[in-house]
Motif scaffolding. Sequence first.
Motif, PDB file in Angstrom:
ATOM      1  N   ARG A 302      46.552 -72.410  39.538  1.00 39.32           N
ATOM      2  CA  ARG A 302      45.522 -71.374  39.511  1.00 39.32           C
ATOM      3  C   ARG A 302      45.926 -70.203  38.614  1.00 39.32           C
ATOM      4  NH1 ARG A 302      40.718 -73.405  40.556  1.00 39.32           N
ATOM      5  NH2 ARG A 302      40.763 -74.762  42.390  1.00 39.32           N
ATOM      6  N   SER A 485      51.353 -76.127  44.943  1.00 35.80           N
ATOM      7  CA  SER A 485      50.503 -77.229  45.362  1.00 35.80           C
ATOM      8  C   SER A 485      51.323 -78.468  45.689  1.00 35.80           C
ATOM      9  CB  SER A 485      49.501 -77.560  44.255  1.00 35.80           C
ATOM     10  OG  SER A 485      48.626 -76.485  44.023  1.00 35.80           O
ATOM     11  N   GLN A 534      41.293 -75.012  48.625  1.00 32.77           N
ATOM     12  CA  GLN A 534      41.864 -73.793  48.070  1.00 32.77           C
ATOM     13  C   GLN A 534      42.485 -73.022  49.224  1.00 32.77           C
ATOM     14  OE1 GLN A 534      41.676 -72.679  44.861  1.00 32.77           O
ATOM     15  NE2 GLN A 534      41.941 -70.491  44.922  1.00 32.77           N
ATOM     16  N   GLN A 555      47.255 -67.968  46.066  1.00 33.82           N
ATOM     17  CA  GLN A 555      46.458 -69.143  46.383  1.00 33.82           C
ATOM     18  C   GLN A 555      46.902 -70.349  45.558  1.00 33.82           C
ATOM     19  OE1 GLN A 555      42.575 -67.678  45.537  1.00 33.82           O
ATOM     20  NE2 GLN A 555      42.808 -67.742  43.331  1.00 33.82           N
ATOM     21  N   LEU A 557      45.904 -74.986  45.277  1.00 30.15           N
ATOM     22  CA  LEU A 557      45.182 -76.147  45.775  1.00 30.15           C
ATOM     23  C   LEU A 557      46.117 -77.050  46.573  1.00 30.15           C
ATOM     24  CD1 LEU A 557      43.073 -77.185  42.661  1.00 30.15           C
ATOM     25  CD2 LEU A 557      42.215 -76.152  44.765  1.00 30.15           C
TER      26      LEU A 557
END
Length: 667
Positions: A302, A485, A534, A555, A557
């Motif tokens: 992100r 992630s 998310q 943040q 995924l």
Amino acid sequence: MRSLRRGRSLRALSAAVAASVVAVTLLGFLGASPGTAVVQLTDGGSWLWSTAKGWVTHINGPAGAPDFNVELAASRGHRVELTQDGVSVLVTDLETGVVNRIDPATMELVSRSFGQSGPVRVVALGELAYVIETATGTVTRIDPRTLDIIGEQVLLGTPVTGAGLDADGVLWVALASRGDLVAIRDGRVTTTVSVAAPGAGLTMTVAAGRPVAVDADRPALVPVASQGLGRTSGQADEGLAAERPVALPPPAGPGRLLVVAPAVEGRVVPVLVAGTSTVLLIDLAADDGRGSVRPIELAGQRPSTELGAPLIAAGRVYVPDNGSGQVLVYDQVAGRFDEPIHLSGGPGMLTLSVRNGTVWVNDADGTNAVAVDPDGQRRRVDKYAPEAMVPVVDASAKAPPPPVTVPSATQRQLPPPERRSQPPGPDSPAVPDQQAAPRPVPDPTGTQPPRPQRPVTTPPVLPPPARTTTSLPAPPGAPSVSLVSGSGAVVVTVMAGAGDSVTQFTVTTSAGGTSVLPGPGPATTTVEAAGCQQVVATATATGPGGTSVVSASSQALSCVPPGPIQDVLLTGIGPGGSNHSVNISWEPPADAGGTVEYVVTESNSSAGNSAPRTYTTTTRVVTGFMAQPGYRTVVITPRNEAGLGPSTTIDENNFTSYPYRSSYVPP
């Protein structure tokens, strides 16, 4: 004491930087994007800029701590570029065109103004240094020890879009308006190499000591042949020529800037495709010099839209994200992303530097810096720490210097009170003052002279004793949170911020609720989340003084880019099967994660007059392969919300290696 400390610091710093012999421009030089910085240092430490303070701080390599500040108050609040070598540290103010030279042994400052016609850049290597006025193409050689001009200026008459010094000490400049790389040596243009169409998006880098043109319009990297390297002064460089270009795949292409560092150590050049989250790793030496390209997709991290030039060191790729104040790190060996390096907790001006495999990450707008050792271990540095407290002040600046903390010394004692004058006592013989006036002659009238007044001395007034107070500890500062992630999960890491000690962290995520982690950190937890969610996380830190404010959110995924497609099957259509049309089918990747679609590129038309085409599908079937006429090369790349996976290529040379089934049934 201050003089003694200054002398010790100077001697220590002189020893620390005496081995420095090579320099490349720091802060994203020509060809890099704004807010990007890349340099190669050869001493044990690094020089880092602090915009708000107007300080250039030397960080001691072995200690990983600041040990000296040089104040440039006239450049406070400005963007600067640093160039470091064993001769000088050159600091270029990008707003005023003033170049400051710092002697690394004595900390002596010399300043000179350049660039009357516009912005300037400085590129240096050892005893060579050049000032380049980018708008006019005026190139001036200077002495890096004195900033004096050497020889005549070279007037190119067109803007310079990239520059660098090669291993032979030849200055190369990119001229996009002409599509040329121009070599300058001994104050004259020695050769011009055509590498792109005039007006192309052209810049350059220096890879393993050799110039490489970066043509964004073609798009391609074009190395320059090395036959001319090592020639003596005065010899022409007719042997220099452009080598075979290394073509770059989408998303590179016309209209997209290619962002590169001004120099890289090896032959692998990391290139950011501006406006995308894709970094291309171009190995110029692969395949017998024909080169290879490997894409890295940052979408799963992100990133913001403010990415800078990537840097590669010790098997890791570092991408500065100025929009989020962090550096994204990809481990090539492990094939995964490491935890991002968090510095500012928000937008900031990040600079990167590398020395002997150690990467220095600097937040030019704040106090934080991080050193990453070749094994990946990270050490945080506070540039404003009070230990770095022997300043050299820019006395020529009009603005008052900011406060600079000096190392605490032994408390200075008050001087002893002045002794009071006392007349001799009755048992003490009076000692005449040898400098006093002679005794007065007795008055013949018999009257006595007036009795002299006794002097009165007022004792010194001492300040009241200091009151001792005990302050309560303050709450710790807000921690930093980073997410990485994973497949069906994210890994959350919390690090302590500034302030007092931390005993525990409280982490809150959008997918996993709240969890408590032990301090002082860094602390890590894994949060499961199915599909490609998310996941957003925040944290607080608790210590003896209470609980901090909530951190900035981070943040990621809960998925990673998919793996390659599986179980490829070729099916023949019509008599003879493989002599006619063939369909290609496949199964999804093993680690599909989220919604998977497939980017298909068909090329190499058997008819010779059909342009390649690219499209996206979810049906997992390509029809008409090997038809007459038809395409004879198909590239299938899976993609999900986290980015692109590995590509699978099927062409006329390898299609027989896949299982084949004919659908033809004889009558």
